[in-house]
Design a protein around this motif. Structure first.
Motif, PDB file in Angstrom:
ATOM      1  N   VAL A  42      22.789 -32.549  20.096  1.00 30.83           N
ATOM      2  CA  VAL A  42      23.321 -34.145  19.818  1.00 30.83           C
ATOM      3  C   VAL A  42      23.712 -34.122  18.109  1.00 30.83           C
ATOM      4  N   THR A  43      24.208 -35.220  17.736  1.00 32.71           N
ATOM      5  CA  THR A  43      24.701 -35.528  16.268  1.00 32.71           C
ATOM      6  C   THR A  43      23.618 -36.778  15.986  1.00 32.71           C
ATOM      7  N   ILE A  44      23.041 -36.274  14.628  1.00 31.84           N
ATOM      8  CA  ILE A  44      22.095 -37.493  14.376  1.00 31.84           C
ATOM      9  C   ILE A  44      22.902 -38.548  13.284  1.00 31.84           C
ATOM     10  N   LEU A  45      22.870 -39.727  13.647  1.00 32.51           N
ATOM     11  CA  LEU A  45      23.393 -40.781  12.990  1.00 32.51           C
ATOM     12  C   LEU A  45      22.603 -41.509  11.675  1.00 32.51           C
ATOM     13  N   ASP A  46      23.223 -41.667  10.691  1.00 29.89           N
ATOM     14  CA  ASP A  46      22.493 -42.376   9.684  1.00 29.89           C
ATOM     15  C   ASP A  46      22.414 -44.158  10.238  1.00 29.89           C
ATOM     16  N   ARG A  47      21.194 -44.288  10.458  1.00 29.85           N
ATOM     17  CA  ARG A  47      20.886 -45.739  11.005  1.00 29.85           C
ATOM     18  C   ARG A  47      21.075 -46.729   9.919  1.00 29.85           C
ATOM     19  N   ALA A  48      20.749 -46.352   8.830  1.00 28.52           N
ATOM     20  CA  ALA A  48      21.027 -47.363   7.717  1.00 28.52           C
ATOM     21  C   ALA A  48      22.499 -47.714   7.538  1.00 28.52           C
ATOM     22  N   ALA A  49      23.413 -46.759   7.526  1.00 32.37           N
ATOM     23  CA  ALA A  49      24.746 -46.956   7.473  1.00 32.37           C
ATOM     24  C   ALA A  49      25.330 -47.848   8.571  1.00 32.37           C
ATOM     25  N   GLU A 100      19.059 -26.752  13.533  1.00 31.89           N
ATOM     26  CA  GLU A 100      19.338 -27.229  12.098  1.00 31.89           C
ATOM     27  C   GLU A 100      20.865 -27.775  12.155  1.00 31.89           C
ATOM     28  N   ASP A 101      21.607 -27.189  12.892  1.00 30.42           N
ATOM     29  CA  ASP A 101      23.090 -27.499  12.904  1.00 30.42           C
ATOM     30  C   ASP A 101      23.866 -27.052  14.074  1.00 30.42           C
ATOM     31  N   ALA A 102      23.867 -28.113  15.141  1.00 33.83           N
ATOM     32  CA  ALA A 102      24.537 -27.508  16.358  1.00 33.83           C
ATOM     33  C   ALA A 102      25.682 -27.410  16.218  1.00 33.83           C
ATOM     34  N   ALA A 133       8.277 -41.134   5.634  1.00 38.19           N
ATOM     35  CA  ALA A 133       7.776 -40.024   4.666  1.00 38.19           C
ATOM     36  C   ALA A 133       8.448 -38.436   5.142  1.00 38.19           C
ATOM     37  N   LYS A 134       8.292 -38.435   6.440  1.00 40.30           N
ATOM     38  CA  LYS A 134       8.683 -37.222   7.066  1.00 40.30           C
ATOM     39  C   LYS A 134       9.299 -37.678   8.628  1.00 40.30           C
ATOM     40  N   ARG A 135      10.393 -37.018   8.692  1.00 44.52           N
ATOM     41  CA  ARG A 135      11.121 -37.259  10.261  1.00 44.52           C
ATOM     42  C   ARG A 135      11.901 -36.147  10.441  1.00 44.52           C
ATOM     43  N   THR A 136      11.615 -35.416  11.678  1.00 47.43           N
ATOM     44  CA  THR A 136      12.317 -34.043  11.864  1.00 47.43           C
ATOM     45  C   THR A 136      12.615 -34.185  13.393  1.00 47.43           C
ATOM     46  N   THR A 137      13.729 -33.407  13.841  1.00 45.21           N
ATOM     47  CA  THR A 137      13.856 -33.306  15.103  1.00 45.21           C
ATOM     48  C   THR A 137      13.702 -31.895  15.600  1.00 45.21           C
ATOM     49  N   SER A 138      13.435 -30.926  14.491  1.00 41.30           N
ATOM     50  CA  SER A 138      13.137 -29.689  14.696  1.00 41.30           C
ATOM     51  C   SER A 138      11.904 -29.332  15.280  1.00 41.30           C
TER      52      SER A 138
END
Length: 162
Positions: A55-62, A18-20, A146-151
């Motif tokens: 890893v760090t998950i980036l905001d692709r839209a940004a 959830e938070d590395a 609708a849903k995306r997770t790396t968990s």
């Protein structure tokens, strides 16, 4: 390696997926351990291959990378050599963020991330079709996720051996 995970291991895994960026002290506090035993557990989870990367998950839209396509890919001749060539090529294409061999009428499903339709067209023409390996591509533009997770759903594996 076959290793049994206990409830504390599973809680640690839940926290770090959830938070590395949590410190060992923060994780230890949340699971009811002191820092040293918590650190040893995390190291063990890494050593046995349960934790493979942080890893760090980036905001692709940004970043202007919010054009996403799911594409099914059929190779012209899906023999071992062509499968290996295709997979080696895909590994070098930064636009492809997921690639999986699948069963059914196609050979691969890929997820492509880029800036816009024109960039995807360039990728399709120059890279995907430019290899001479692909006979068909069916592209589907993602409208909304609708849903995306790396968990990983750890609750489904509790009590099972790896």
């Amino acid at each position: 390696m076959s290793e049994e995970l206990d409830a504390i291991d599973v809680r640690i895994l839940d926290l770090i997926q959830e938070d590395a960026s949590l410190s060992v002290a923060e994780i230890a506090d949340k699971v009811g351990l002191s820092s040293s035993p918590c650190w040893r557990r995390i190291k063990r989870l890494e050593e046995i291959g349960v934790v493979t990367k942080r890893v760090t998950i980036l905001d692709r839209a940004a970043l202007g990378l919010d054009f996403e396509v799911m594409a099914s890919v059929k190779l012209a001749l899906p023999n071992r050599e062509n499968l290996e060539k295709f997979e080696a090529a895909v590994a070098t294409w930064p636009e492809v963020v997921d690639c999986a061999t699948v069963t059914g009428a196609v050979d691969y499903m890929i997820r492509v991330v880029t800036t816009d339709m024109h960039a995807y067209d360039g990728f399709l023409r120059d890279k995907l079709l430019g290899q001479g390996l692909v006979s068909d591509v069916q592209s589907r533009i993602v409208i909304r996720v609708a849903k995306r997770t790396t968990s990983v759903p750890l609750g489904l594996s509790q009590g099972k051996r790896r």
